[in-house]
Design a protein around this motif. Structure first.
Motif, PDB file in Angstrom:
ATOM      1  N   ASP A 137       0.818  -1.225   0.000  1.00 17.03           N
ATOM      2  CA  ASP A 137       0.000   0.000   0.000  1.00 17.03           C
ATOM      3  C   ASP A 137       0.847   1.268   0.000  1.00 17.03           C
ATOM      4  N   ASP A 138       2.023   1.170   0.627  1.00 16.39           N
ATOM      5  CA  ASP A 138       2.849   2.370   0.771  1.00 16.39           C
ATOM      6  C   ASP A 138       3.716   2.652  -0.456  1.00 16.39           C
ATOM      7  N   ASP A 175       4.599   3.530  -4.416  1.00 17.11           N
ATOM      8  CA  ASP A 175       3.984   4.369  -5.447  1.00 17.11           C
ATOM      9  C   ASP A 175       3.211   3.548  -6.467  1.00 17.11           C
ATOM     10  N   ARG A 220     -10.048   4.115   3.784  1.00 18.88           N
ATOM     11  CA  ARG A 220      -9.224   4.705   2.727  1.00 18.88           C
ATOM     12  C   ARG A 220     -10.005   4.866   1.422  1.00 18.88           C
TER      13      ARG A 220
END
Lengths: 300, 300, 300
Positions: B274-275, B277, C91
């Protein structure tokens, strides 16, 4: 209207009814023109029973007036589940909203609830009791199609349990209508409703078959006969088919006959009828919007 | 768009698609600037199946355009429970709203329903059938991230039952894309979908492992493999792990790889991704708003 | 407020609290005048548990500010059913809305969720944890009725499990209040809460009966004692009656006593009390609107 709450169609005089229908006709002529009538006004929806058309048309009505709803949501997800009384719930909700539309399974609940709140409360159906906004949209539809005076209307189906029917029949006594009730023996109008209609001077006749009266009708209002009203399936099968209509049934009817139904239907009206000019039930449902706009407009 | 109803992505030409995506890009650039586009317009939400993102993003889209929704609510609380047909329900609802978004579990239901209404009907998913607004937001996301021409896209997971996948694959044949399908043997593209893609001149290849094709991909579209598709747990365990991705999996991927997923995910994509790019699935979900704004804007 | 998320009342200083209450008082004075404050702003409602008043008053608040909601709806009809994590759901939702109100059964869920989103997240109750907007409306009500300094408040009922109580008691330590806790032995304040209050310098006393302290009280905050907290019915019957109030109970109370309750009530407060000036619980519920308007106004 001089009424702060709308609990029953019986509270409405001929003048009240005509004022609502006239206002509804104005909104109907230009539904998009009313957005500046009640900006920011909030109608609370407190529906203790499932509903599609009543709920959605109330919601549409207030939004077409520039307002909005706050919806209690399904009872299963509300504090009603925690044991809150109806009196407490409406007193809480009146602090949030400018009016409340209440549907509740218990007859008399709207009257009771209305005694606890200061904002206008609209009865959106209280069990076997009243459903006045349905009655007003029915009257609006009849007026648009056939006029309300000097007409002959047949009301067919479950006349014993149908609140829609009792309310409409009573309201029609304000006008010069001839009312015919068509039902199986076991689903005839309750004695107290018949008595009530006679008291109001209504011209009422009852029939156990549509055939004998159909040619005379300007309007035929069909309601559903619920299978579960019959102790056994055989008895249901014996009568059900006589109170449904199809294209063949209509051969003896007047060409201008207006066919109405409060919906939802199951099989009382054959879908082949939908394409005829006589079929007015979808338009009837749509009339819920201008009529509820008129009622809200007068109360807010 | 020349279409009154949006039923399937197949009805959309390359020009149609580009017109929607261009309009969406305008809304995306300034989402708060469209409030005066459609004041008072009402979109009816008729969702016969649970949905979070499709329903909420339709609702957001119409509200960002200055309009509002009327929501049928869960089917359990509607007149559908009383046996009303879909054709009747949509004919009632069209009298309330300026457009209808319909989700229904039955393939073909949107086509059927659209034949009964005059207001624009948007298919928000019809069972194993089509989900054209999802396809358009997928295309929008791909265009934003990698462009739609001269790209290599991998689509992985359940390719047999996933309507999202079939619809996207077909839509991509309008563009110059190379499509790779990665799945276990038992969840390969259905023969008719493959045939259809070949007919459209698509460049299609199939794989039973991600490894062999990952380095070539510009876009990897991951979908969930549902446990219940497998007759026994052992067979599921054997294949499931090969069609999930984590940070290690990505070592052989291009740095600019765009990772997409229609969501909700369960464990197909490790949260550690998720983190990065590359992770584009939340942005993809968010793109539902400008894309649905564009569609509604063109139809209302 | 300097806070982007509202997770717990503990994060709020005396200055923060007074800023919210002052703003709320402005909105309260003219609730219809704020429609131009936040036109088009969207508040997402993500309620994983049933709620009437919190949900409806958030909805009313944002609409009175000119904004609107998008509602995830009951969890049963959302993608949560498909196994989506709370982190993923929020999210996705943050891409649709300008703020999120979250109610979730798990203590700590709001803190966790807030770490995943950039839009303001408002904790609308996280299990046995915090419910800061309830605390603020309680403080608002107390200030309106009795002032917040130099008062004596009694808090009665289930002091062990009631999150409302813990949060309010802590917030009151910012003011010069004398706090009395009245409960059966088995439902006393948890040791950690009592310790926490002492650390903050609160003046706290505990009682097993209302009689001994009632005459001294300016405010009596009643909460429900849930039958299911007791291992057997006998034990419940023994204590329950001592922690309910009726008109007779109030004979020894000050004439100006303010009676509050977070609602819904079952039988803790006799309905005969509703008509007394002391009864403030419906007004308290209504105060949820201006207080939540103030909070939203400060965050949006």
């Amino acid at each position: 209207m001089r009424h702060d709450h709308i609990i029953t169609a019986k509270q409405l005089s001929r003048e009240d009814i005509e004022a609502v229908l006239d206002r509804a006709a104005e909104f109907d002529a230009d539904p998009g023109a009313a957005l500046d009538r009640h900006p920011g006004k909030l109608l609370a929806l407190a529906f203790y029973e499932p509903s599609t058309r009543t709920k959605m048309s109330f919601e549409t009505a207030i939004k077409r007036l520039g307002g909005d709803v706050i919806d209690m949501g399904p009872v299963e997800y509300s504090s009603v589940k925690k044991g809150e009384s109806l009196a407490d719930t409406v007193r809480v909700i009146e602090g949030y909203a400018d009016a409340i539309a209440l549907r509740h399974p218990m007859e008399g609940s709207a009257t009771m609830a209305s005694q606890f709140v200061d904002v206008p409360l609209l009865n959106a159906g209280d069990g076997a009791g009243q459903h006045p906004t349905q009655t007003l949209l029915d009257l609006y539809t009849i007026r648009e199609q056939a006029g309300l005076d000097d007409i002959t209307i047949g009301i067919m189906g479950d006349l014993k349990y149908g609140r829609t029917v009792h309310s409409l029949a009573h309201a029609l006594t304000n006008f010069d209508t001839r009312q015919h009730f068509i039902s199986p023996e076991s689903l005839k109008l309750p004695r107290n409703v018949r008595y009530d209609l006679h008291e109001e001077g209504a011209q009422v006749r009852e029939h156990d078959s549509l055939d004998e009266i159909l040619p005379e009708l300007d309007v035929l209002y069909v309601t559903r006969i619920q299978r579960e009203r019959f102790p056994d399936e055989n008895e249901y099968q014996k009568v059900a088919g006589q109170f449904t209509i199809d294209v063949e049934t209509l051969e003896s009817a007047d060409d201008d006959l207006t066919i109405m139904h409060p919906l939802p239907r199951v099989d009382e009206i054959d879908p082949a009828i939908d394409d005829l000019d006589n079929a007015t039930y979808f338009e009837q449902a749509h009339n819920g919007v201008p009529v509820r706009m008129a009622i809200l407009d007068m109360l807010l």
